[in-house]
Design a protein around this motif. Structure first.
Motif, short mmCIF file in Angstrom:
data_model
loop_
_atom_site.label_atom_id
_atom_site.label_comp_id
_atom_site.label_asym_id
_atom_site.label_seq_id
_atom_site.Cartn_x
_atom_site.Cartn_y
_atom_site.Cartn_z
N VAL A 8 -13.86 14.99 -0.13
CA VAL A 8 -14.55 14.58 1.09
C VAL A 8 -13.67 13.72 2.00
O VAL A 8 -14.06 13.42 3.13
CB VAL A 8 -15.85 13.81 0.76
N VAL A 9 -12.52 13.31 1.51
CA VAL A 9 -11.59 12.53 2.32
C VAL A 9 -10.22 13.21 2.25
O VAL A 9 -9.81 13.68 1.19
CB VAL A 9 -11.48 11.07 1.83
N CYS A 10 -9.55 13.29 3.39
CA CYS A 10 -8.25 13.93 3.42
C CYS A 10 -7.20 13.00 2.79
O CYS A 10 -7.19 11.80 3.04
CB CYS A 10 -7.87 14.26 4.86
N HIS A 11 -6.34 13.57 1.98
CA HIS A 11 -5.32 12.79 1.28
C HIS A 11 -4.46 11.99 2.25
O HIS A 11 -4.06 10.86 1.97
CB HIS A 11 -4.45 13.76 0.47
N GLN A 12 -4.19 12.53 3.44
CA GLN A 12 -3.35 11.86 4.43
C GLN A 12 -4.07 10.71 5.13
O GLN A 12 -3.44 9.93 5.86
CB GLN A 12 -2.85 12.87 5.48
N ALA A 13 -5.37 10.60 4.94
CA ALA A 13 -6.14 9.52 5.54
C ALA A 13 -6.70 8.58 4.47
O ALA A 13 -7.75 7.97 4.65
CB ALA A 13 -7.27 10.09 6.39
N PHE A 14 -5.95 8.47 3.38
CA PHE A 14 -6.37 7.67 2.22
C PHE A 14 -5.21 6.76 1.85
O PHE A 14 -4.14 7.23 1.46
CB PHE A 14 -6.72 8.61 1.07
N TYR A 19 0.83 -1.20 0.00
CA TYR A 19 0.00 0.00 0.00
C TYR A 19 0.87 1.26 0.00
O TYR A 19 2.05 1.22 0.39
CB TYR A 19 -0.92 0.02 1.22
N LEU A 20 0.26 2.37 -0.41
CA LEU A 20 0.91 3.68 -0.41
C LEU A 20 0.19 4.57 0.60
O LEU A 20 -1.03 4.67 0.57
CB LEU A 20 0.84 4.32 -1.80
N TRP A 21 0.98 5.23 1.45
CA TRP A 21 0.39 6.14 2.43
C TRP A 21 1.27 7.38 2.50
O TRP A 21 2.42 7.31 2.92
CB TRP A 21 0.31 5.45 3.79
N PHE A 22 0.74 8.52 2.06
CA PHE A 22 1.49 9.76 2.05
C PHE A 22 1.26 10.54 3.34
O PHE A 22 0.12 10.83 3.70
CB PHE A 22 1.10 10.63 0.84
N GLU A 38 -11.59 4.99 11.91
CA GLU A 38 -10.48 5.41 12.78
C GLU A 38 -10.01 6.81 12.36
O GLU A 38 -10.14 7.19 11.20
CB GLU A 38 -9.29 4.44 12.66
N ILE A 39 -9.48 7.54 13.31
CA ILE A 39 -8.77 8.78 12.98
C ILE A 39 -7.37 8.35 12.57
O ILE A 39 -6.64 7.76 13.36
CB ILE A 39 -8.72 9.74 14.17
N LEU A 40 -6.99 8.63 11.34
CA LEU A 40 -5.74 8.12 10.80
C LEU A 40 -4.61 9.14 10.80
O LEU A 40 -3.45 8.78 10.94
CB LEU A 40 -5.95 7.61 9.37
N ALA A 41 -4.94 10.41 10.62
CA ALA A 41 -3.89 11.41 10.41
C ALA A 41 -4.20 12.71 11.13
O ALA A 41 -5.35 13.01 11.47
CB ALA A 41 -3.71 11.67 8.92
N ILE A 42 -3.14 13.47 11.35
CA ILE A 42 -3.25 14.85 11.83
C ILE A 42 -2.75 15.75 10.71
O ILE A 42 -1.60 15.60 10.26
CB ILE A 42 -2.40 15.06 13.10
N TYR A 43 -3.61 16.63 10.25
CA TYR A 43 -3.31 17.45 9.08
C TYR A 43 -3.05 18.89 9.48
O TYR A 43 -3.90 19.54 10.10
CB TYR A 43 -4.46 17.37 8.08
N LEU A 44 -1.89 19.41 9.12
CA LEU A 44 -1.52 20.80 9.37
C LEU A 44 -2.01 21.66 8.21
O LEU A 44 -1.54 21.52 7.08
CB LEU A 44 0.00 20.93 9.53
N GLN A 45 -2.98 22.52 8.48
CA GLN A 45 -3.55 23.36 7.43
C GLN A 45 -2.56 24.43 6.98
O GLN A 45 -1.60 24.74 7.67
CB GLN A 45 -4.82 24.03 7.96
N GLY A 46 -2.83 24.97 5.79
CA GLY A 46 -1.97 26.03 5.25
C GLY A 46 -0.91 25.53 4.30
O GLY A 46 0.10 26.19 4.07
#
Length: 259
Positions: free
Chosen positions: A158-164, A89-92, A203-211
């Motif tokens: 609708v889905v954050c890239h870091q949680a995909f 799998y790929l996870w960025f 599940e909460i998968l990622a923490i995303y820093l906005q900006g």
């Protein structure tokens, strides 16, 4: 460049960075502190001039591969990460973003739904100053659907890239030449079109820093997104959906807060 040999792993964790030394270390630590080690870790740097390379070398023993060279933007760098990846799998998880908890990867590796083409989940949002903003589905108009489908993105991401998390075998690359500002939306849609089994992890998968990149190039990103959504969904539906997007934006920003 540095590389360590490792047999096939569950997931390739990929971090793309450029002059982000102030936030890179937290990202690295959130990955190497995972309770599950069924992963490889790749960092792709765009030739940073700050202290990025110093940080990378500090954690070099935890990395399977890293490169630092000029690129044609963030999505070109992501493609470089895919080329280097050997995981299923790929996870960025790019500079400034973090795994939600130390057992996040363990929960994905041991998820009862096996062999999904895509796993996805929720994201905790941080303000550009690093303060907790809340879950993405709560603080933005973008609600994570119970069943994510390629048509789910007609009205936005609708889905954050870091949680995909996508199977590498789907063979999808970032089309950064056609879409230099919003290729992540196009990538997610094309991955979903190929997916035969898409699993909501709850599940909460990622923490995303906005900006980040899209926010810094907001106008160009919105134009690029319009082209992408028109390509996948057609002109008339796209015009209708963008009218709805504009209404949703003003409702969420002004009317909802006034109630």
């Amino acid at each position: 460049m540095a590389a360590l040999s490792k047999p096939e792993v569950f997931v390739s964790m990929i971090t793309v960075t450029f002059n982000a030394g102030k936030v890179l270390e937290k990202t690295i630590q959130s990955i190497i502190q995972q309770q599950c080690d069924d992963y490889e870790y790749i960092i792709v740097d765009g030739g940073s001039k700050d202290n990025t390379l110093e940080i990378i070398r500090k954690y070099e023993k935890h990395l399977n591969c890293w490169i630092s060279e000029p690129d044609q933007g963030i999505y070109d760098a992501m493609n470089k990460g895919i080329k280097l990846a050997k995981g299923k799998y790929l996870w960025f998880m790019n500079a400034g973003d973090c795994m939600y908890a130390s057992d996040t990867l363990l929960k994905i590796c041991t998820h009862p739904e096996k062999e999904a083409d895509i796993y996805y989940g929720e994201t905790l949002m941080l303000t550009p100053e690093g303060q907790v903003d809340g879950l993405r589905s709560a603080v933005t108009p973008m609600k994570l659907p119970e069943r994510l489908h390629w048509k789910s993105l007609q009205r936005g991401m609708v889905v954050c890239h870091q949680a995909f998390i996508s199977k590498r075998s789907l063979g999808v690359w970032y089309d950064f030449k056609q879409h230099p500002y919003s290729a992540d939306i196009d990538w997610v849609i094309r991955c979903l079109k190929k997916s035969l089994k898409t699993v909501h992890t709850h599940e909460i998968l990622a923490i995303y820093l906005q900006g980040g990149f899209s926010k810094q190039h907001l106008k160009a990103s919105l134009k690029d997104r319009f082209k992408i959504l028109q390509k996948h969904y057609g002109l008339i539906p796209n015009l209708f959906n963008h009218g709805w997007i504009v209404w949703r934006y003003f409702y969420f920003k002004y009317l909802r807060k006034a109630r």
